[in-house]
Design a protein around this motif. Structure first.
Motif, PDB file in Angstrom:
ATOM      1  N   LYS A 156      69.843  -5.369  32.117  1.00  0.00           N
ATOM      2  CA  LYS A 156      68.348  -5.352  32.442  1.00  0.00           C
ATOM      3  C   LYS A 156      67.772  -6.400  32.309  1.00  0.00           C
ATOM      4  CE  LYS A 156      67.298  -0.192  31.914  1.00  0.00           C
ATOM      5  NZ  LYS A 156      66.601   0.507  31.045  1.00  0.00           N
ATOM      6  N   LEU A 157      66.720  -7.083  33.136  1.00  0.00           N
ATOM      7  CA  LEU A 157      66.192  -8.389  32.964  1.00  0.00           C
ATOM      8  C   LEU A 157      64.690  -7.798  32.263  1.00  0.00           C
ATOM      9  CD1 LEU A 157      67.199 -10.552  35.924  1.00  0.00           C
ATOM     10  CD2 LEU A 157      67.978 -10.731  33.558  1.00  0.00           C
ATOM     11  N   TRP A 158      64.357  -6.888  32.906  1.00  0.00           N
ATOM     12  CA  TRP A 158      63.009  -6.401  32.575  1.00  0.00           C
ATOM     13  C   TRP A 158      62.887  -4.814  33.295  1.00  0.00           C
ATOM     14  CZ3 TRP A 158      61.040  -4.976  37.251  1.00  0.00           C
ATOM     15  CH2 TRP A 158      61.375  -5.915  38.334  1.00  0.00           C
ATOM     16  N   SER A 159      61.879  -4.182  32.603  1.00  0.00           N
ATOM     17  CA  SER A 159      61.793  -2.594  33.196  1.00  0.00           C
ATOM     18  C   SER A 159      60.422  -2.357  32.993  1.00  0.00           C
ATOM     19  CB  SER A 159      62.810  -1.927  32.560  1.00  0.00           C
ATOM     20  OG  SER A 159      62.636  -0.645  33.145  1.00  0.00           O
ATOM     21  N   GLN A 160      60.160  -1.531  34.039  1.00  0.00           N
ATOM     22  CA  GLN A 160      58.506  -0.846  33.859  1.00  0.00           C
ATOM     23  C   GLN A 160      58.668   0.493  34.536  1.00  0.00           C
ATOM     24  OE1 GLN A 160      55.610  -1.987  32.944  1.00  0.00           O
ATOM     25  NE2 GLN A 160      54.634  -0.200  33.542  1.00  0.00           N
ATOM     26  N   PRO A 161      58.130   1.625  33.739  1.00  0.00           N
ATOM     27  CA  PRO A 161      58.212   2.812  34.092  1.00  0.00           C
ATOM     28  C   PRO A 161      57.066   3.033  35.352  1.00  0.00           C
ATOM     29  CG  PRO A 161      58.074   2.791  31.740  1.00  0.00           C
ATOM     30  CD  PRO A 161      57.869   1.392  32.364  1.00  0.00           C
ATOM     31  N   ILE A 162      57.714   3.752  36.309  1.00  0.00           N
ATOM     32  CA  ILE A 162      56.538   4.214  37.356  1.00  0.00           C
ATOM     33  C   ILE A 162      56.311   5.791  37.604  1.00  0.00           C
ATOM     34  CG2 ILE A 162      56.356   3.778  39.924  1.00  0.00           C
ATOM     35  CD1 ILE A 162      56.165   1.191  38.626  1.00  0.00           C
ATOM     36  N   LYS A 163      55.091   6.130  37.189  1.00  0.00           N
ATOM     37  CA  LYS A 163      54.676   7.336  37.371  1.00  0.00           C
ATOM     38  C   LYS A 163      54.943   7.917  38.932  1.00  0.00           C
ATOM     39  CE  LYS A 163      50.773  10.435  36.752  1.00  0.00           C
ATOM     40  NZ  LYS A 163      49.499  10.679  36.496  1.00  0.00           N
ATOM     41  N   ALA A 164      55.601   9.153  38.954  1.00  0.00           N
ATOM     42  CA  ALA A 164      55.658   9.734  40.420  1.00  0.00           C
ATOM     43  C   ALA A 164      55.956  11.306  40.121  1.00  0.00           C
ATOM     44  CB  ALA A 164      56.906   9.083  41.140  1.00  0.00           C
ATOM     45  N   PHE A 165      55.358  12.197  41.052  1.00  0.00           N
ATOM     46  CA  PHE A 165      55.928  13.530  41.043  1.00  0.00           C
ATOM     47  C   PHE A 165      57.227  13.842  41.293  1.00  0.00           C
ATOM     48  CE2 PHE A 165      55.583  17.418  43.423  1.00  0.00           C
ATOM     49  CZ  PHE A 165      55.186  18.227  42.452  1.00  0.00           C
ATOM     50  N   ARG A 166      57.846  14.478  40.443  1.00  0.00           N
ATOM     51  CA  ARG A 166      59.082  14.793  40.533  1.00  0.00           C
ATOM     52  C   ARG A 166      60.049  13.573  40.805  1.00  0.00           C
ATOM     53  NH1 ARG A 166      58.690  20.490  44.295  1.00  0.00           N
ATOM     54  NH2 ARG A 166      58.342  21.863  42.507  1.00  0.00           N
ATOM     55  N   GLY A 167      59.738  12.425  40.075  1.00  0.00           N
ATOM     56  CA  GLY A 167      60.470  11.339  40.287  1.00  0.00           C
ATOM     57  C   GLY A 167      60.651  10.763  42.005  1.00  0.00           C
ATOM     58  N   MET A 168      59.596  10.973  42.649  1.00  0.00           N
ATOM     59  CA  MET A 168      59.386  10.610  43.989  1.00  0.00           C
ATOM     60  C   MET A 168      59.268   9.244  43.900  1.00  0.00           C
ATOM     61  SD  MET A 168      60.046  13.637  45.895  1.00  0.00           S
ATOM     62  CE  MET A 168      59.043  13.944  47.435  1.00  0.00           C
ATOM     63  N   ASN A 169      60.051   8.351  43.598  1.00  0.00           N
ATOM     64  CA  ASN A 169      59.837   6.855  43.722  1.00  0.00           C
ATOM     65  C   ASN A 169      60.819   6.383  44.879  1.00  0.00           C
ATOM     66  OD1 ASN A 169      57.981   5.926  41.911  1.00  0.00           O
ATOM     67  ND2 ASN A 169      59.568   6.306  40.449  1.00  0.00           N
ATOM     68  N   ILE A 170      60.265   6.414  46.112  1.00  0.00           N
ATOM     69  CA  ILE A 170      61.108   6.252  47.227  1.00  0.00           C
ATOM     70  C   ILE A 170      61.153   4.938  47.948  1.00  0.00           C
ATOM     71  CG2 ILE A 170      61.390   7.408  49.721  1.00  0.00           C
ATOM     72  CD1 ILE A 170      59.998   9.735  48.880  1.00  0.00           C
ATOM     73  N   LEU A 171      59.897   4.198  47.882  1.00  0.00           N
ATOM     74  CA  LEU A 171      60.013   3.057  48.465  1.00  0.00           C
ATOM     75  C   LEU A 171      61.008   1.904  48.011  1.00  0.00           C
ATOM     76  CD1 LEU A 171      55.994   2.129  49.021  1.00  0.00           C
ATOM     77  CD2 LEU A 171      57.622   3.581  50.413  1.00  0.00           C
ATOM     78  N   THR A 172      61.256   0.998  49.051  1.00  0.00           N
ATOM     79  CA  THR A 172      62.165  -0.139  48.597  1.00  0.00           C
ATOM     80  C   THR A 172      61.120  -1.162  47.939  1.00  0.00           C
ATOM     81  OG1 THR A 172      63.740   0.222  50.476  1.00  0.00           O
ATOM     82  CG2 THR A 172      63.303  -2.317  49.530  1.00  0.00           C
ATOM     83  N   PRO A 173      61.261  -1.551  46.767  1.00  0.00           N
ATOM     84  CA  PRO A 173      60.130  -2.494  46.390  1.00  0.00           C
ATOM     85  C   PRO A 173      59.867  -3.760  47.227  1.00  0.00           C
ATOM     86  CG  PRO A 173      61.804  -2.056  44.621  1.00  0.00           C
ATOM     87  CD  PRO A 173      62.314  -1.386  46.011  1.00  0.00           C
ATOM     88  N   SER A 174      58.830  -4.157  47.294  1.00  0.00           N
ATOM     89  CA  SER A 174      58.498  -5.357  48.049  1.00  0.00           C
ATOM     90  C   SER A 174      58.234  -6.603  47.192  1.00  0.00           C
ATOM     91  CB  SER A 174      57.113  -5.151  49.024  1.00  0.00           C
ATOM     92  OG  SER A 174      57.456  -4.357  50.017  1.00  0.00           O
ATOM     93  N   VAL A 175      58.924  -7.683  47.423  1.00  0.00           N
ATOM     94  CA  VAL A 175      58.828  -8.987  46.584  1.00  0.00           C
ATOM     95  C   VAL A 175      58.315 -10.046  47.307  1.00  0.00           C
ATOM     96  CG1 VAL A 175      60.163 -10.581  45.132  1.00  0.00           C
ATOM     97  CG2 VAL A 175      60.938  -8.134  45.269  1.00  0.00           C
TER      98      VAL A 175
END
Length: 415
Positions: free
Chosen positions: A250-269
């Motif tokens: 890991k280089l860095w990490s940030q919790p992302i709140k989501a209902f039932r872990g519904m983190n679906i998107l591909t991150p945009s950089v």
């Protein structure tokens, strides 16, 4: 003997021809999830339909298939897609010009997803990846095949459940593989894995979770250079994380709140910043400050609008994104301000593709839209009911062709 002036001229002409031919061939490919750069954009030099009118954008062919969600993936001659049939999953290679089958490969692989997800079907989900030679195809039961893209012959197979002794992913394998150089990266085996793409051998495994209902990722990774450091940006069910491609650390990490872990998107950089949005969470922009050898992540802004499954188009400092509440919004990337929200309501999913000037958007109800990316107001330039079947897969645009994966067919349109 005197050298003819035609010799260098001929060389120049041949060079230009080969260069143009090479670029044209490259522009024909849509090799992976969300296109060449995983951001929904085609090259600015690529062809683009001037209208989506039925007299101009016409159907070339249609191939009947079993049910499936994967978006079409393209080489210069073939289009690849996957179907679920009873007890099995099948990848098809289809001739781009004629719609005739080139080859298919089948394996045992179906499974049932939980009841609240099953209403949309227990069908294969992951979009394959093509590296110019081989096709990398994921099945629901956490299995990955490498196939010769010309013949369909198997190069190797990895069963992640068997390799890592992990549970089956509750929702099936969803992540689409990422190819970079000699390696392949994927969220599978209750973690994030780097493989040798020639052999399927594991190089490292990182971001390990418990698997099951609240493990097994939905999002797909991207490879980007941020503040001069090449890194993988990975969104798990719980966190947004930067991963070193060499070590898997890991280089860095940030919790992302989501209902039932519904983190679906591909991150945009974009410009050392990372955008994401989640179901039950918010839309967020993060900065990765440049500070010595170590990197960190700092929130720049947040907006209450919730993305869901549809990847955004980020263009000229504005983010156009389809929301959980089934509307489209425009966010100012400088400060997170909501510029507008459409009064029109759409389906639960919408795939978007852009040439940097316009947006083609396909709603799950089979309606195709040509949208003006205008930060001042929502502008639909044209709309057309292009399919009577649900269209959950991502659009693919290449050359003068548009590919739409309906639930039970693949359709090619051309202009």
């Amino acid at each position: 003997m005197k050298k003819s002036f035609l010799t260098p001229l001929l060389f120049f002409v041949l060079f230009q021809f080969n260069y143009a031919e090479s670029n044209f061939t490259d522009s024909l490919n849509w090799p992976q999830w969300r296109g060449p750069n995983r951001d929904g954009f085609v090259s600015k030099d690529s062809p683009w339909p001037s209208t989506i009118d039925g007299k101009y954008l016409t159907q070339s062919w249609q191939a009947e298939l079993g049910k499936g969600y994967p978006g079409p993936v393209l080489s210069d001659q073939l289009v690849f897609t996957i179907e679920s049939v009873e007890g099995s999953e099948v990848v098809h290679a289809i001739d781009r010009k004629t719609g005739k089958p080139a080859w298919k490969f089948e394996w045992e692989g179906q499974m049932k997803v939980p009841f609240f997800a099953a209403k949309n079907g227990s069908w294969v989900r992951s979009t394959p990846a093509f590296d110019g030679e081989n096709l990398y195809v994921c099945g629901m039961r956490d299995v990955l095949h490498s196939l010769n893209a010309k013949t369909g012959e198997v190069n190797w197979k990895v069963d992640f459940v068997e390799r890592y002794k992990t549970p089956l992913p509750a929702f099936g394998m969803v992540c689409s593989p990422l190819v970079d150089g000699k390696y392949l990266y994927i969220q599978a085996g209750s973690g994030f894995v780097k493989l040798n793409k020639k052999t399927g051998q594991s190089i490292w495994r990182s971001l390990v979770d418990k698997g099951g209902m609240f493990g097994s990722a939905f999002s797909s990774p991207v490879m980007e250079e941020i503040n001069g450091k090449k890194q993988l940006v990975v969104q798990t069910r719980t966190d947004l994380t930067g991963v070193d491609p060499e070590s898997g650390q890991k280089l860095w990490s940030q919790p992302i709140k989501a209902f039932r872990g519904m983190n679906i998107l591909t991150p945009s950089v974009l410009n050392n910043q990372i955008f994401t949005s989640s179901y039950g969470g918010k839309s967020l922009l993060f900065d990765i400050p440049k500070a010595g050898k170590k990197q960190s992540i700092v929130q720049n802004w947040e907006n209450k609008q919730e993305g869901y499954m549809s990847g955004p188009i980020i263009l000229d400092g504005y983010c156009y994104i389809h929301l959980r509440k089934q509307r489209i919004t425009c966010l100012d990337m400088k400060n997170g301000e909501t510029k507008w929200i459409s009064s029109e309501s759409f389906g639960k999913y919408m795939s978007m593709v852009s040439n940097g000037k316009e947006i083609l958007a396909l709603d799950e109800d089979g309606t195709l839209y040509l949208i003006d990316p205008n930060p001042e107001k929502f502008v639909i330039k044209e709309s057309r009911k292009i399919s009577d079947s649900p269209t959950w897969a991502h659009l693919a645009v290449s050359g003068n062709q548009l590919f739409i994966r309906e639930i039970e067919s693949l359709v090619c349109y051309s202009w």
